[in-house]
Design a protein around this motif. Structure first.
Motif, PDB file in Angstrom:
ATOM      1  N   HIS A 191      82.912  95.249  37.728  1.00  0.00           N
ATOM      2  CA  HIS A 191      82.601  94.999  36.323  1.00  0.00           C
ATOM      3  C   HIS A 191      82.441  93.490  36.104  1.00  0.00           C
ATOM      4  N   LEU A 192      81.339  93.108  35.464  1.00  0.00           N
ATOM      5  CA  LEU A 192      81.051  91.708  35.194  1.00  0.00           C
ATOM      6  C   LEU A 192      81.272  91.389  33.727  1.00  0.00           C
ATOM      7  N   THR A 193      82.025  90.325  33.470  1.00  0.00           N
ATOM      8  CA  THR A 193      82.235  89.864  32.103  1.00  0.00           C
ATOM      9  C   THR A 193      82.018  88.356  32.044  1.00  0.00           C
ATOM     10  N   LEU A 194      81.666  87.886  30.847  1.00  0.00           N
ATOM     11  CA  LEU A 194      81.520  86.455  30.602  1.00  0.00           C
ATOM     12  C   LEU A 194      82.752  85.948  29.873  1.00  0.00           C
ATOM     13  N   SER A 195      83.293  84.835  30.349  1.00  0.00           N
ATOM     14  CA  SER A 195      84.488  84.262  29.740  1.00  0.00           C
ATOM     15  C   SER A 195      84.119  83.021  28.942  1.00  0.00           C
ATOM     16  N   ASN A 196      85.065  82.571  28.132  1.00  0.00           N
ATOM     17  CA  ASN A 196      84.848  81.370  27.328  1.00  0.00           C
ATOM     18  C   ASN A 196      85.827  80.278  27.763  1.00  0.00           C
ATOM     19  N   ASN A 197      85.944  80.096  29.066  1.00  0.00           N
ATOM     20  CA  ASN A 197      86.832  79.048  29.561  1.00  0.00           C
ATOM     21  C   ASN A 197      86.100  78.212  30.608  1.00  0.00           C
ATOM     22  N   ASP A 198      86.814  77.234  31.166  1.00  0.00           N
ATOM     23  CA  ASP A 198      86.182  76.270  32.068  1.00  0.00           C
ATOM     24  C   ASP A 198      86.045  76.787  33.494  1.00  0.00           C
ATOM     25  N   THR A 207      91.365  94.858  40.473  1.00  0.00           N
ATOM     26  CA  THR A 207      90.749  95.465  39.290  1.00  0.00           C
ATOM     27  C   THR A 207      89.231  95.529  39.386  1.00  0.00           C
ATOM     28  N   LYS A 208      88.678  94.888  40.416  1.00  0.00           N
ATOM     29  CA  LYS A 208      87.227  94.806  40.600  1.00  0.00           C
ATOM     30  C   LYS A 208      86.543  94.221  39.362  1.00  0.00           C
ATOM     31  N   ASN A 209      87.111  93.145  38.883  1.00  0.00           N
ATOM     32  CA  ASN A 209      86.567  92.479  37.705  1.00  0.00           C
ATOM     33  C   ASN A 209      86.102  91.081  38.092  1.00  0.00           C
ATOM     34  N   LEU A 210      84.822  90.804  37.844  1.00  0.00           N
ATOM     35  CA  LEU A 210      84.247  89.493  38.101  1.00  0.00           C
ATOM     36  C   LEU A 210      83.991  88.806  36.766  1.00  0.00           C
ATOM     37  N   ARG A 211      84.561  87.618  36.601  1.00  0.00           N
ATOM     38  CA  ARG A 211      84.386  86.865  35.370  1.00  0.00           C
ATOM     39  C   ARG A 211      83.596  85.593  35.676  1.00  0.00           C
ATOM     40  N   LEU A 212      82.533  85.379  34.929  1.00  0.00           N
ATOM     41  CA  LEU A 212      81.738  84.158  35.027  1.00  0.00           C
ATOM     42  C   LEU A 212      81.808  83.415  33.700  1.00  0.00           C
ATOM     43  N   SER A 213      81.827  82.109  33.770  1.00  0.00           N
ATOM     44  CA  SER A 213      81.934  81.315  32.554  1.00  0.00           C
ATOM     45  C   SER A 213      80.641  81.368  31.747  1.00  0.00           C
ATOM     46  N   GLY A 214      80.786  81.601  30.452  1.00  0.00           N
ATOM     47  CA  GLY A 214      79.633  81.567  29.567  1.00  0.00           C
ATOM     48  C   GLY A 214      79.294  80.163  29.112  1.00  0.00           C
ATOM     49  N   THR A 220      73.595  77.667  36.936  1.00  0.00           N
ATOM     50  CA  THR A 220      74.906  77.632  37.598  1.00  0.00           C
ATOM     51  C   THR A 220      75.533  79.018  37.620  1.00  0.00           C
ATOM     52  N   ARG A 221      75.420  79.750  36.521  1.00  0.00           N
ATOM     53  CA  ARG A 221      75.996  81.097  36.462  1.00  0.00           C
ATOM     54  C   ARG A 221      75.317  82.014  37.476  1.00  0.00           C
ATOM     55  N   ARG A 222      74.005  81.905  37.611  1.00  0.00           N
ATOM     56  CA  ARG A 222      73.272  82.716  38.576  1.00  0.00           C
ATOM     57  C   ARG A 222      73.712  82.367  40.008  1.00  0.00           C
ATOM     58  N   PHE A 223      73.910  81.086  40.257  1.00  0.00           N
ATOM     59  CA  PHE A 223      74.338  80.642  41.578  1.00  0.00           C
ATOM     60  C   PHE A 223      75.732  81.186  41.902  1.00  0.00           C
ATOM     61  N   GLN A 224      76.646  81.132  40.936  1.00  0.00           N
ATOM     62  CA  GLN A 224      78.002  81.627  41.162  1.00  0.00           C
ATOM     63  C   GLN A 224      78.013  83.143  41.359  1.00  0.00           C
ATOM     64  N   LEU A 225      77.147  83.834  40.684  1.00  0.00           N
ATOM     65  CA  LEU A 225      77.028  85.280  40.881  1.00  0.00           C
ATOM     66  C   LEU A 225      76.633  85.588  42.321  1.00  0.00           C
ATOM     67  N   LEU A 226      75.653  84.868  42.824  1.00  0.00           N
ATOM     68  CA  LEU A 226      75.202  85.106  44.191  1.00  0.00           C
ATOM     69  C   LEU A 226      76.226  84.630  45.213  1.00  0.00           C
ATOM     70  N   HIS A 227      77.003  83.617  44.880  1.00  0.00           N
ATOM     71  CA  HIS A 227      78.096  83.199  45.761  1.00  0.00           C
ATOM     72  C   HIS A 227      79.082  84.356  45.953  1.00  0.00           C
ATOM     73  N   GLN A 228      79.450  85.013  44.859  1.00  0.00           N
ATOM     74  CA  GLN A 228      80.383  86.125  44.972  1.00  0.00           C
ATOM     75  C   GLN A 228      79.753  87.304  45.703  1.00  0.00           C
ATOM     76  N   ILE A 229      78.460  87.530  45.516  1.00  0.00           N
ATOM     77  CA  ILE A 229      77.753  88.584  46.254  1.00  0.00           C
ATOM     78  C   ILE A 229      77.854  88.315  47.753  1.00  0.00           C
ATOM     79  N   ALA A 230      77.730  87.052  48.150  1.00  0.00           N
ATOM     80  CA  ALA A 230      77.840  86.703  49.571  1.00  0.00           C
ATOM     81  C   ALA A 230      79.220  87.057  50.109  1.00  0.00           C
TER      82      ALA A 230
END
Length: 469
Positions: A191-198, A207-214, A220-230
């Motif tokens: 499950h992917l969610t956007l957070s409001n933190n640094d 929990t299989k929860n991936l949080r990316l900063s909004g 940068t968000r796209r890059f971090q998503l692909l980093h986790q995919i790797a």
């Protein structure tokens, strides 16, 4: 605000020695006990206000002398020296103050020893690169070991690059890689969610929860998503690559794994074959490539330095990123251009000027001491904190290639390739240019010519012979 305690045992002993009093007589005149004086002279206790007043009244001592001198300067120098990665657990600041005030001779000896170590380390590093040796007698820090790993791979990891290209193109060239990544998360029931933190990225395996900063940019968000995919889909490949690298410490292996996942992310955003063709077609115009691949200018420049696939090589570039202090935070080179392992980049290099002209590409024709000539490009890159009041990280990037590839760069258009080339170096300590107006320290390998009656740009001359007898 609490007042800093005053430790000045050395000053007390010096004063007592000048007036030729025993500890017992000195203690009596100050109105304190002998054990208390002994503790103060050995910096086991701070000097009290009553003792400071007695020193002024009884001996006419200028109390400002108790806090003057080199103590704070020594503390500052030791803090900088102890920031060296060779020290794994620097002592607390209170200990440094005690050493500087109670044993300044020992502190200075430590600083001299560390300075000699750094000079020797830099000399060996430069010799290692010049002679093509694989290892140094002095073990590198984990960070330096990882940077050297990518450097000696020409910043190209074939298996990971091809895996990333397959991931991004297996469903056709028109499928956005972000959609492929999101589909992969869905398949893995993450499950992917956007957070409001640094924090840019956080993954909870339970929990299989991936949080990316909004707050960060879309690139940068796209890059971090692909980093986790790797990390999720390519772990076996990453671990096998790490096994082959044979790092000396688990810390180096951990840093390298992050670097390899970053490599996969960049290669998935900019698949090798498509990116190479676009780079040639657009004559390496970073802004055009940024639009085409939805990546930042820094990501584009970094990717250009990795195009070294056997049989399908691109223009060999060097890539560097520096902060406002001139410290090199990223460095990769597929060219003969080398970067200093210690200290900042040459001040004559235009990468430092990029901070003064934000938003502009700066061009430079430069020549290194080995006679190789380059077309250099630099630009500032700012990384917003994503909210009002959040700190902005400012860097400058440098990109360049040898002059023989100039016609393939849009940035070389209009430059006089037969004109003047700026003489830049690698590091002052290993640069032998005798007339550089920006030289900060003498070269290690050359004899100094010191004449009090002569002064040039720097207060010494540089001989043509080695410094060693």
């Amino acid at each position: 605000m609490a007042t800093q305690k005053l430790y000045a045992g050395v000053k007390l002993r010096e004063l007592r020695g000048r007036i030729r009093l025993t500890q017992k007589d000195f203690a009596q005149k100050l109105g304190i006990s002998l054990p208390y004086l002994n503790q103060m002279e050995n910096n086991h206790r701070p000097i009290s206000a009553g003792v400071v007043l007695a020193l002024a009244q009884e001996f006419g001592q200028d109390v400002t002398e108790l806090t003057s001198g080199d103590s704070e300067r020594i503390v500052t120098d030791m803090r900088e020296a102890l920031a060296d990665p060779v020290f794994t657990a620097p002592p607390p600041l209170a200990d440094l103050r005690l050493a500087a005030s109670n044993a300044p001779g020992l502190a200075r000896a430590f600083l001299d020893l560390h300075r000699a170590y750094r000079q020797t380390h830099e000399r060996l590093a430069s010799l290692d690169e010049a002679l093509g040796r694989d290892e140094s007698p002095l073990a590198p820090s984990p960070w330096d070991e990882v940077r050297d790993f990518f450097h000696y791979c020409d910043n190209y990891i074939d298996a990971i690059d091809r895996a990333a290209e397959h991931f991004a193109t297996a469903q056709g060239p028109d499928m956005p890689v972000e959609n492929i990544a999101l589909a992969t998360l869905k398949r893995l029931r993450i499950h992917l969610t956007l957070s409001n933190n640094d924090e840019m990225r956080s993954f909870d395996a339970e929990t299989k929860n991936l949080r990316l900063s909004g707050r960060v940019s879309a690139t940068t968000r796209r890059f971090q998503l692909l980093h986790q995919i790797a990390l999720l889909t390519q772990n076996d490949l990453l671990e096998a690559t790490l096994d082959l690298a044979q790092f000396h410490s688990p810390q180096a292996r951990g840093i390298a794994k992050i670097g390899l996942a970053n490599y996969f992310a960049g290669a998935a955003l900019m698949p090798y074959t498509a990116f190479l063709q676009a780079a040639d077609r657009e004559r390496h115009d970073l802004e055009r490539l940024s639009d085409l691949f939805g990546s930042s200018i820094e990501q584009i420049a970094h990717r250009l330095s990795t195009l070294q696939r056997p049989g399908a090589k691109g223009v060999p570039f060097f890539f560097v990123r520096v902060d406002q202090a001139g410290t090199v935070t990223k460095r990769h080179s597929a060219t003969r251009f080398q970067f200093a392992r210690f200290g900042g980049a040459c001040p004559l290099w235009n990468v430092h000027q990029a901070f003064e002209m934000p938003g502009r590409f700066l061009r430079q024709l430069a020549e290194t001491p080995d006679g190789v000539r380059y077309v250099c490009l630099s630009r500032d890159v700012s990384k917003s904190g994503g909210a009002f009041g959040a700190p902005v990280r400012r860097y400058a990037i440098g990109l360049g290639c040898e002059i023989g590839h100039a016609e393939k760069l849009v940035y070389a258009d209009g430059l006089d390739l037969r004109g003047r080339f700026e003489p830049i170096g690698i590091s002052c300590r290993i640069c032998e240019r005798p007339d550089c107006h920006q030289r900060s320290v003498p070269p290690l390998e050359k004899r100094l010519l010191v004449d009090p009656n002569r002064r040039g740009v720097v207060p010494y001359g540089i001989g043509t012979t080695d410094s060693a007898p």
